[in-house]
Enzyme design. Structure first.
Site, PDB file in Angstrom:
ATOM      1  N   CYS A  54       0.838  -1.215   0.000  1.00  0.00           N
ATOM      2  CA  CYS A  54       0.000   0.000   0.000  1.00  0.00           C
ATOM      3  C   CYS A  54       0.866   1.256   0.000  1.00  0.00           C
ATOM      4  O   CYS A  54       0.531   2.247  -0.657  1.00  0.00           O
ATOM      5  CB  CYS A  54      -0.911   0.018   1.222  1.00  0.00           C
ATOM      6  SG  CYS A  54      -2.086  -1.329   1.240  1.00  0.00           S
ATOM      7  N   ARG A 131      -7.868  -3.859  -3.461  1.00  0.00           N
ATOM      8  CA  ARG A 131      -7.297  -2.713  -4.203  1.00  0.00           C
ATOM      9  C   ARG A 131      -8.219  -2.404  -5.379  1.00  0.00           C
ATOM     10  O   ARG A 131      -8.075  -2.994  -6.453  1.00  0.00           O
ATOM     11  CB  ARG A 131      -5.880  -3.053  -4.684  1.00  0.00           C
ATOM     12  CG  ARG A 131      -4.948  -3.448  -3.564  1.00  0.00           C
ATOM     13  CD  ARG A 131      -3.547  -3.782  -4.046  1.00  0.00           C
ATOM     14  NE  ARG A 131      -2.835  -4.484  -2.986  1.00  0.00           N
ATOM     15  CZ  ARG A 131      -2.255  -3.873  -1.941  1.00  0.00           C
ATOM     16  NH1 ARG A 131      -2.283  -2.575  -1.837  1.00  0.00           N
ATOM     17  NH2 ARG A 131      -1.644  -4.573  -1.009  1.00  0.00           N
TER      18      ARG A 131
HETATM   19  C1  BEZ Z   1       0.424  -4.575   1.806  1.00  0.00           C
HETATM   20  O1  BEZ Z   1       1.600  -4.881   1.815  1.00  0.00           O
HETATM   21  O2  BEZ Z   1       0.043  -3.482   1.408  1.00  0.00           O
HETATM   22  C2  BEZ Z   1      -0.601  -5.571   2.264  1.00  0.00           C
HETATM   23  C3  BEZ Z   1      -0.352  -6.899   2.041  1.00  0.00           C
HETATM   24  C4  BEZ Z   1      -1.280  -7.832   2.481  1.00  0.00           C
HETATM   25  C5  BEZ Z   1      -2.443  -7.416   3.127  1.00  0.00           C
HETATM   26  C6  BEZ Z   1      -2.684  -6.066   3.305  1.00  0.00           C
HETATM   27  C7  BEZ Z   1      -1.751  -5.143   2.879  1.00  0.00           C
END
Ligand code: BEZ
Length: 218
Positions: A54, A131
């Site tokens: 993110c 996403r």
């Molecule tokens: C992330 O790295 O943004 C992420 C990965 C897995 C679940 C939620 C966020």
């Protein structure tokens, strides 16, 4: 008690008017129908603040904001986090990397907006939004939707390419072929009746494969 699985998942679709809502964001309260008047909007969700993928994605939106500005487009992010978490994350990324998330991020702590936009997909996660990217035109119509899972970041080049393709298509009444990018030929709408078909077969102004597939320069 009603579980997430029992709730009907609303998935706004291409062509729908973007559902309206009020929300608290990092830039203050907004009413979505009054946000980005006469502009395009990219409404996107991310699973959680202070997570690695993110952070790369939000930084990508921030670093290329001037390109979205050039397409008359406002960015607005969302996650199921509190406003305090958003503020701390924005500040932390700014301090650590110098990148500033200079667009509103919705604090959707009650999941109201995530549910309204089908961003909460319980078989992927019951607590985090997937996403999602909603491309919304100035008439507030949803024009393109992307959904990515939690473990794969989006492609900023493709988001910008798709936005430009939508706008150039609207402006010129043409369609965009596979992998279209600025400068490439565009597709002339196919004929709708036999007379138009005959006309197209004699039209030497476009690059014709057959009557139904003709390309031209813009
Ligand atoms: C992330 O790295 O943004 C992420 C990965 C897995 C679940 C939620 C966020």
């Amino acid at each position: 008690m009603e579980t997430i699985e029992n709730q009907q998942t609303i998935m706004p679709r291409i062509g729908d008017i973007a559902p309206d809502f009020e929300a608290v964001t990092t830039k203050g309260k907004i009413k979505f129908s009054e946000f980005a008047k006469d502009k395009w909007t990219i409404l996107f969700s991310h699973p959680a603040d202070f997570t690695p993928v993110c952070t790369t994605e939000m930084s990508g939106f921030a670093e290329r904001k001037s390109e979205f500005d050039a397409f008359n487009t406002e960015l607005i992010g969302l996650s199921i986090d509190s406003i305090h978490s958003h503020l701390a994350w924005v500040n932390n990324v700014h301090e650590k990397t110098g990148v500033y998330f200079d667009f509103p991020i919705i604090a959707d702590i009650d999941m109201k907006v995530s549910k309204l936009y089908g961003m909460l997909q319980p078989n992927e996660s019951e607590t985090a939004a997937v996403r999602a990217v909603f491309f919304i035109d100035p008439t507030k119509k949803i024009r393109l939707v992307m959904y990515y899972p939690l473990n794969v970041g989006r492609n900023m080049d493709e988001i910008l390419r798709a936005l430009e393709a939508l706008q150039v298509s609207d402006e010129n009444g043409v369609a965009m072929p596979l992998n279209w990018k600025k400068g490439d030929k565009v597709i002339v709408p196919p004929p709708k009746n036999l007379d138009e078909m005959k006309e197209r077969l004699n039209d030497n102004t476009c690059e014709r494969t057959d009557f139904y597939l003709c390309k031209r320069e813009l």
